[in-house]
Design a protein around this motif. Sequence first.
Motif, PDB file in Angstrom:
ATOM      1  N   LEU A  33       1.437   6.683  -6.837  1.00  0.00           N
ATOM      2  CA  LEU A  33       0.403   7.680  -7.147  1.00  0.00           C
ATOM      3  C   LEU A  33       0.974   9.089  -7.059  1.00  0.00           C
ATOM      4  O   LEU A  33       0.652   9.957  -7.874  1.00  0.00           O
ATOM      5  N   TYR A  53       0.840  -1.204   0.000  1.00  0.00           N
ATOM      6  CA  TYR A  53       0.000   0.000   0.000  1.00  0.00           C
ATOM      7  C   TYR A  53       0.872   1.251   0.000  1.00  0.00           C
ATOM      8  O   TYR A  53       0.604   2.213  -0.725  1.00  0.00           O
ATOM      9  N   LEU A  94      -1.858  -1.668  -5.725  1.00  0.00           N
ATOM     10  CA  LEU A  94      -3.105  -1.643  -4.957  1.00  0.00           C
ATOM     11  C   LEU A  94      -3.830  -2.980  -5.058  1.00  0.00           C
ATOM     12  O   LEU A  94      -4.399  -3.467  -4.072  1.00  0.00           O
ATOM     13  N   LYS A 106       0.210   5.753 -12.538  1.00  0.00           N
ATOM     14  CA  LYS A 106      -1.049   5.111 -12.165  1.00  0.00           C
ATOM     15  C   LYS A 106      -1.066   3.615 -12.467  1.00  0.00           C
ATOM     16  O   LYS A 106      -1.672   2.840 -11.720  1.00  0.00           O
ATOM     17  N   GLN A 115     -10.549   1.746  -2.064  1.00  0.00           N
ATOM     18  CA  GLN A 115     -10.973   3.135  -2.238  1.00  0.00           C
ATOM     19  C   GLN A 115     -10.041   3.869  -3.202  1.00  0.00           C
ATOM     20  O   GLN A 115     -10.483   4.699  -4.003  1.00  0.00           O
ATOM     21  N   GLN A 116      -8.760   3.557  -3.133  1.00  0.00           N
ATOM     22  CA  GLN A 116      -7.822   4.171  -4.072  1.00  0.00           C
ATOM     23  C   GLN A 116      -8.106   3.686  -5.493  1.00  0.00           C
ATOM     24  O   GLN A 116      -8.047   4.464  -6.457  1.00  0.00           O
ATOM     25  N   VAL A 156      -5.815   9.939  -0.319  1.00  0.00           N
ATOM     26  CA  VAL A 156      -4.473   9.421  -0.596  1.00  0.00           C
ATOM     27  C   VAL A 156      -3.736   9.445   0.726  1.00  0.00           C
ATOM     28  O   VAL A 156      -3.311  10.489   1.193  1.00  0.00           O
ATOM     29  N   VAL A 216       0.936   4.252  -2.822  1.00  0.00           N
ATOM     30  CA  VAL A 216       0.777   5.676  -2.534  1.00  0.00           C
ATOM     31  C   VAL A 216       1.944   6.469  -3.124  1.00  0.00           C
ATOM     32  O   VAL A 216       1.771   7.549  -3.700  1.00  0.00           O
TER      33      VAL A 216
END
Length: 247
Positions: A67, A60, A79, A72, A96-97, A232, A64
């Motif tokens: 991102l 995770y 993710l 992406k 959610q991301q 984020v 982040v």
Amino acid sequence: MSDIFDETEENLRADKWIGIVKKTWPWVAGVLVLALVIALGVWGYQSWQAGIAAKASESYGQAVESLGKGDKAVAKTQLEATVKAGNATYKALALQQLAGLALEDNKTAEAIADLDQAAKATNSALISDAAALKAALLAMDTSSLADTQKRLEPLMKEKRPFAAMAKEALAMAKLQSGDVKGARSDLQVLSVTLGTPDGVKQRAAAFVAAIDSGAIGTAQAMIKLPEAPMPVMPQMPVPQEAQAPAQ
């Protein structure tokens, strides 16, 4: 003579206890072994869960970071790896991301599906309710009032973290569907209820004023509130809730 009887009785008593020990020892040994197995099992399970949480935290955090760099495609892969890692908290956050990435690609249905999964992934109301509320807001334009209400009502219960915003969203859905009277009533209550966040109060009062002025079209146009960005969140230490098994 009495000494002989005493010695004989003592020997008989000893033999009796030896017999009892012989009969019960397998059971006692079994209980001890079972206790040891349980203790080792609990320790192993906790270690396994800690390993899962650490793995999910790492992937995770990498997502982040990706991102933040604007990569992406790599972030999405990381993710998805977080989701598969099996930790409830990080799974919900990662979903959610992923929903945020889907929205950026105008894939609203996919985003809603990700958010619905996120809401079910963890027992943390703060995380699950946020995902459920976001899903309800995204689905509002294409769902019936009954469907929207079904999504929002569980979030409106007392002490739920986003109860006020869920009530506001339901009022918006009512206004959007033409139930102006019901929407106004809900908004009026929100605008004066103690504990309602200031932002919700201000928006509710603005809607009520627009409705009372007869500017229904303006009020309905105001429903298109700016989309809140998907969270984020930086890589964090493993939270206590993250030690729980995945749902």
